[in-house]
Scaffold this active site. Structure first.
Site, short mmCIF file in Angstrom:
data_model
loop_
_atom_site.label_atom_id
_atom_site.label_comp_id
_atom_site.label_asym_id
_atom_site.label_seq_id
_atom_site.Cartn_x
_atom_site.Cartn_y
_atom_site.Cartn_z
CG HIS A 142 4.27 -3.94 8.12
ND1 HIS A 142 4.29 -5.14 7.89
CD2 HIS A 142 4.41 -3.87 6.75
CE1 HIS A 142 3.16 -5.19 7.17
NE2 HIS A 142 3.15 -4.68 6.76
CE LYS A 163 4.26 -6.35 3.24
NZ LYS A 163 2.97 -6.18 3.21
CG ASP A 181 3.56 -9.12 10.20
OD1 ASP A 181 2.72 -7.60 9.16
OD2 ASP A 181 3.21 -8.41 11.56
NE ARG A 247 10.71 1.84 -20.07
CZ ARG A 247 9.76 1.39 -21.08
NH1 ARG A 247 9.28 2.44 -21.28
NH2 ARG A 247 10.30 0.59 -22.13
#
Length: 321
Positions: A142, A163, A181, A247
């Site tokens: 998915h 998304k 999807d 980071r």
């Protein structure tokens, strides 16, 4: 136990334009389950110990010329032995003609005979590539799959995280959609994963509050693509206060998909963050890493905190600024 996939012989014939010389049945019911192929010269010599009947068998000019050096009785015997092993199909190349005994024993042992005008090497190469895709191990994830700056980016995350909206923005910025999807992922080699969309939802995007749109119809054929190699994964997740996120990016993190390690970046979602631009930067940075350049290591080197490798010195794109 690994799932075995198959492809019908009729689909292979349609994809490569083979001529059907003899078909004992509807070839939609005859399936191929092995991505490997074979040239049966050893069988014509009587060595059949390792013969694999699941493989497509190719006969070219060399094999035909070889058996013509025997008597008619010997040719008949060798062809009978070969076809009695019941290979899934026999393909004759270069537009050559099957000897009469092939037709006789193909009918007796129910072996399809096919023909092509292509050379043996070229058609074998084409078939192997085709079967490696059609018979590859696969899963469905998915998510959303897009091509960004030539990199195949698989975007994962919980439903509602953004998304599809991110994919839409990437399309508007000139990138291409492969799947929304549901993403079909196939392992086509020991190093390669290829993603595509299921046929019934290809080019469609679901946008909450708007509904389903057809990206190809709205943005044109240049906005979509059928398949792409998976180069990296972006995991979207809601921002969590207090959670430590990467980071610096000194070391690349990986996720396992079908036994292949794929680079993954976890991107927190928060109001005000432009996810499409972040994904563009991540895709370009992933390409730079594959070329041997690591921006984090370069920064540490510039700060005198780490040594930079000789290869990265050659790729020092900051040196001229």
């Amino acid at each position: 136990m690994d799932t075995k996939y198959s492809v019908s012989l009729s689909k292979i014939i349609d994809a490569h334009g083979f001529e059907v010389v003899y078909a004992p049945e509807d070839l939609k019911n005859r399936t191929v389950i092995s991505p490997d192929v074979n040239r049966p010269s050893l069988v014509f010599l009587g060595f059949e110990k390792y013969f694999d009947a699941h493989r497509l068998q190719f006969i070219g000019a060399q094999e035909l010329d070889f058996i013509t050096h025997f008597t008619e009785e010997e040719i008949d015997s060798k062809v009978k032995l070969f076809l009695s092993l019941k290979p899934v199909a026999v393909i004759l190349t270069r537009g050559l003609e099957f000897p009469e005994c092939f037709l006789k024993y193909a009918e007796e042992y129910s072996v399809p005979l096919l023909r092509t005008h292509d050379s043996t090497s070229s058609v074998m190469s084409s078939i192997i590539s085709y079967l490696n895709v059609e018979l590859a191990p696969r899963i469905t994830r998915h998510g959303v799959f897009v091509e960004v700056h030539g990199e195949g980016v698989l975007i994962l995350g919980e439903s509602g995280v953004g998304k599809s909206e991110t994919a839409l923005e990437l399309i508007k910025r000139g990138h291409r959609l492969i799947a929304d999807d549901a993403v079909d992922i196939r392992r086509t080699s020991s190093r390669t994963l290829v993603g595509s969309a299921p046929d019934n939802i290809r080019h469609f995007i679901e946008l909450r509050g708007v509904g389903v749109i057809n990206a190809r119809r709205i943005f044109g054929v240049g906005a979509v693509k059928l398949t792409e190699r998976i180069d990296m994964v972006i995991q979207l997740e809601p921002w969590e206060e207090g959670k430590t996120y990467e980071r610096l990016g000194l070391d690349c993190e990986y996720t396992d998909i079908l036994g292949i390690k794929v680079p993954i970046s976890v991107v927190p979602v928060q109001p005000g963050r432009n996810l499409s631009i972040i994904i563009e930067a991540a895709a370009m940075n992933n390409r730079q890493r594959k070329m041997g350049y690591n921006a984090a290591r370069q920064l540490l080197h510039n700060l005198g905190m780490d040594e930079i490798s000789p290869d990265e010195k050659e790729l020092d794109i900051w040196h001229d600024f």
